[in-house]
Design a protein around this motif. Structure first.
Motif, PDB file in Angstrom:
ATOM      1  N   MET A   1       0.835  -1.199   0.000  1.00 23.30           N
ATOM      2  CA  MET A   1       0.000   0.000   0.000  1.00 23.30           C
ATOM      3  C   MET A   1       0.874   1.256   0.000  1.00 23.30           C
ATOM      4  N   LEU A   2       0.343   2.300  -0.586  1.00 26.92           N
ATOM      5  CA  LEU A   2       1.031   3.573  -0.657  1.00 26.92           C
ATOM      6  C   LEU A   2       1.058   4.208   0.720  1.00 26.92           C
ATOM      7  N   GLN A   3       2.220   4.671   1.157  1.00 28.07           N
ATOM      8  CA  GLN A   3       2.346   5.294   2.470  1.00 28.07           C
ATOM      9  C   GLN A   3       1.522   6.575   2.518  1.00 28.07           C
ATOM     10  N   GLN A   4       0.898   6.838   3.673  1.00 28.02           N
ATOM     11  CA  GLN A   4       0.064   8.030   3.814  1.00 28.02           C
ATOM     12  C   GLN A   4       0.875   9.288   3.574  1.00 28.02           C
ATOM     13  N   THR A   5       2.128   9.335   4.006  1.00 25.23           N
ATOM     14  CA  THR A   5       2.937  10.533   3.788  1.00 25.23           C
ATOM     15  C   THR A   5       3.144  10.785   2.300  1.00 25.23           C
ATOM     16  N   ALA A   6       3.276   9.715   1.500  1.00 22.51           N
ATOM     17  CA  ALA A   6       3.427   9.876   0.047  1.00 22.51           C
ATOM     18  C   ALA A   6       2.145  10.446  -0.553  1.00 22.51           C
ATOM     19  N   ILE A   7       0.998   9.999  -0.083  1.00 20.94           N
ATOM     20  CA  ILE A   7      -0.284  10.516  -0.574  1.00 20.94           C
ATOM     21  C   ILE A   7      -0.421  11.990  -0.217  1.00 20.94           C
ATOM     22  N   GLU A   8      -0.026  12.346   0.996  1.00 18.70           N
ATOM     23  CA  GLU A   8      -0.138  13.734   1.432  1.00 18.70           C
ATOM     24  C   GLU A   8       0.705  14.667   0.576  1.00 18.70           C
ATOM     25  N   GLN A   9       1.764  14.144  -0.046  1.00 18.28           N
ATOM     26  CA  GLN A   9       2.636  14.966  -0.873  1.00 18.28           C
ATOM     27  C   GLN A   9       2.065  15.211  -2.269  1.00 18.28           C
ATOM     28  N   VAL A  10       1.015  14.479  -2.639  1.00 20.88           N
ATOM     29  CA  VAL A  10       0.389  14.673  -3.942  1.00 20.88           C
ATOM     30  C   VAL A  10      -0.555  15.862  -3.851  1.00 20.88           C
ATOM     31  N   ILE A  86      -2.392   1.240  -5.413  1.00 19.21           N
ATOM     32  CA  ILE A  86      -2.325   2.701  -5.302  1.00 19.21           C
ATOM     33  C   ILE A  86      -3.729   3.283  -5.222  1.00 19.21           C
ATOM     34  N   GLU A  87      -4.610   2.803  -6.094  1.00 20.94           N
ATOM     35  CA  GLU A  87      -5.999   3.292  -6.073  1.00 20.94           C
ATOM     36  C   GLU A  87      -6.626   3.071  -4.698  1.00 20.94           C
ATOM     37  N   GLN A  88      -6.475   1.869  -4.144  1.00 19.64           N
ATOM     38  CA  GLN A  88      -7.071   1.544  -2.846  1.00 19.64           C
ATOM     39  C   GLN A  88      -6.556   2.470  -1.754  1.00 19.64           C
ATOM     40  N   SER A  89      -5.245   2.708  -1.733  1.00 19.64           N
ATOM     41  CA  SER A  89      -4.658   3.591  -0.719  1.00 19.64           C
ATOM     42  C   SER A  89      -5.186   5.015  -0.845  1.00 19.64           C
ATOM     43  N   ILE A  90      -5.289   5.483  -2.079  1.00 16.12           N
ATOM     44  CA  ILE A  90      -5.761   6.854  -2.293  1.00 16.12           C
ATOM     45  C   ILE A  90      -7.237   6.979  -1.937  1.00 16.12           C
ATOM     46  N   ILE A  91      -8.034   5.974  -2.257  1.00 21.11           N
ATOM     47  CA  ILE A  91      -9.462   5.992  -1.875  1.00 21.11           C
ATOM     48  C   ILE A  91      -9.586   6.017  -0.361  1.00 21.11           C
ATOM     49  N   GLU A  92      -8.796   5.193   0.329  1.00 16.81           N
ATOM     50  CA  GLU A  92      -8.846   5.172   1.797  1.00 16.81           C
ATOM     51  C   GLU A  92      -8.462   6.532   2.381  1.00 16.81           C
ATOM     52  N   TYR A  93      -7.496   7.195   1.772  1.00 15.56           N
ATOM     53  CA  TYR A  93      -7.044   8.489   2.280  1.00 15.56           C
ATOM     54  C   TYR A  93      -8.096   9.580   2.060  1.00 15.56           C
ATOM     55  N   PHE A  94      -8.623   9.680   0.826  1.00 13.91           N
ATOM     56  CA  PHE A  94      -9.557  10.757   0.506  1.00 13.91           C
ATOM     57  C   PHE A  94     -11.004  10.442   0.872  1.00 13.91           C
ATOM     58  N   ILE A 116     -12.019  -3.939   1.313  1.00 15.66           N
ATOM     59  CA  ILE A 116     -11.489  -5.117   1.995  1.00 15.66           C
ATOM     60  C   ILE A 116      -9.997  -5.215   1.706  1.00 15.66           C
ATOM     61  N   ASP A 117      -9.316  -6.042   2.462  1.00 11.96           N
ATOM     62  CA  ASP A 117      -7.886  -6.271   2.294  1.00 11.96           C
ATOM     63  C   ASP A 117      -7.622  -6.780   0.879  1.00 11.96           C
ATOM     64  N   ALA A 118      -6.677  -6.177   0.176  1.00 14.69           N
ATOM     65  CA  ALA A 118      -6.399  -6.501  -1.222  1.00 14.69           C
ATOM     66  C   ALA A 118      -5.941  -7.948  -1.403  1.00 14.69           C
ATOM     67  N   GLN A 119      -5.090  -8.448  -0.503  1.00 13.72           N
ATOM     68  CA  GLN A 119      -4.614  -9.829  -0.629  1.00 13.72           C
ATOM     69  C   GLN A 119      -5.750 -10.826  -0.401  1.00 13.72           C
ATOM     70  N   LEU A 120      -6.595 -10.543   0.584  1.00 14.82           N
ATOM     71  CA  LEU A 120      -7.743 -11.404   0.839  1.00 14.82           C
ATOM     72  C   LEU A 120      -8.655 -11.427  -0.380  1.00 14.82           C
ATOM     73  N   TYR A 121      -8.882 -10.264  -0.971  1.00 15.98           N
ATOM     74  CA  TYR A 121      -9.737 -10.157  -2.147  1.00 15.98           C
ATOM     75  C   TYR A 121      -9.186 -10.982  -3.307  1.00 15.98           C
ATOM     76  N   GLU A 122      -7.862 -10.934  -3.537  1.00 27.03           N
ATOM     77  CA  GLU A 122      -7.259 -11.709  -4.621  1.00 27.03           C
ATOM     78  C   GLU A 122      -7.410 -13.209  -4.372  1.00 27.03           C
ATOM     79  N   LYS A 123      -7.218 -13.655  -3.126  1.00 23.73           N
ATOM     80  CA  LYS A 123      -7.394 -15.072  -2.787  1.00 23.73           C
ATOM     81  C   LYS A 123      -8.852 -15.493  -3.008  1.00 23.73           C
ATOM     82  N   TYR A 124      -9.772 -14.622  -2.615  1.00 23.00           N
ATOM     83  CA  TYR A 124     -11.209 -14.865  -2.761  1.00 23.00           C
ATOM     84  C   TYR A 124     -11.561 -15.022  -4.248  1.00 23.00           C
TER      85      TYR A 124
END
Length: 195
Positions: A1-10, A86-94, A116-124
């Motif tokens: 996941m994209l770090q929150q600090t990286a998202i804040e810099q966008v 990246i999309e998931q992290s940005i959606i969670e942030y905004f 939901i958790d991305a890895q869980l979703y891929e396994k599902y």
């Protein structure tokens, strides 16, 4: 996941953007895109491998264009395999108001967006694919079991699959147009002998 600090810099205002009304001029690039209100509020976030093709037939186009003065900004991501994370992290942030919103489509059908958790979703998804079951069928069956209704198998196509197929069709249309243009240019270069 994209770090929150990286998202804040966008800074969304520094990203390339165009009014939604100019969607036919969007670049055909892989990116995470932002639907921005005239007040620069993030209304919706999505990802695509081709921004122009995505907005040529976006499933929420009518809903999003109803917001007067909406524009689309994008963050180009060349490594398409990391777009979902990246999309998931940005959606969670905004936490945009139109992402994850349940909406009524064609009377009795609802679309449900969940986080939901991305890895869980891929396994599902992998497990369902192995069993030949769509995500929609599986979730609908869980809901019916939960509320005590009899589970009836139905023929339902996963909406994500439909969206991917529609995007593939749009991409193919662009390729065909490019091939037509190349053929036209090449045919003009052929010297025809005088009869």
């Amino acid at each position: 996941m994209l770090q929150q600090t990286a998202i804040e810099q966008v800074d969304l205002l520094d990203l390339p953007s165009m009014p939604l009304t100019q969607r036919n001029s969007f670049p055909p690039i892989p990116c995470v895109y932002f639907a921005l209100s005239p007040q620069s509020e993030v209304m919706y976030i999505g990802r695509t491998v081709n921004l122009k093709a995505r907005w040529a037939g976006h499933h929420r186009y009518e809903e999003i264009k109803s917001i007067q003065g909406i524009s689309i900004a994008w963050l180009e991501i060349k490594e398409v395999e990391i777009l979902p994370g990246i999309e998931q992290s940005i959606i969670e942030y905004f936490n945009p108001p139109l992402n994850g919103k349940i909406r009524i489509v064609a009377g009795h059908t609802s679309q449900l967006g969940i986080k939901i958790d991305a890895q869980l979703y891929e396994k599902y998804k992998t497990k369902l694919r192995e069993n030949g079951v769509s995500i929609t069928d599986d979730i609908e069956n869980h809901m019916k079991n939960y509320v005590g209704e009899v589970v009836v198998q139905s023929i339902v196509i996963d909406m994500a699959t439909i969206a991917r197929l529609a995007e593939d069709v749009e991409n193919l249309k662009l390729v065909v147009e490019e091939l037509k243009l190349e053929y036209s240019k090449a045919s003009q270069l052929i010297v025809k002998p005088n009869a």
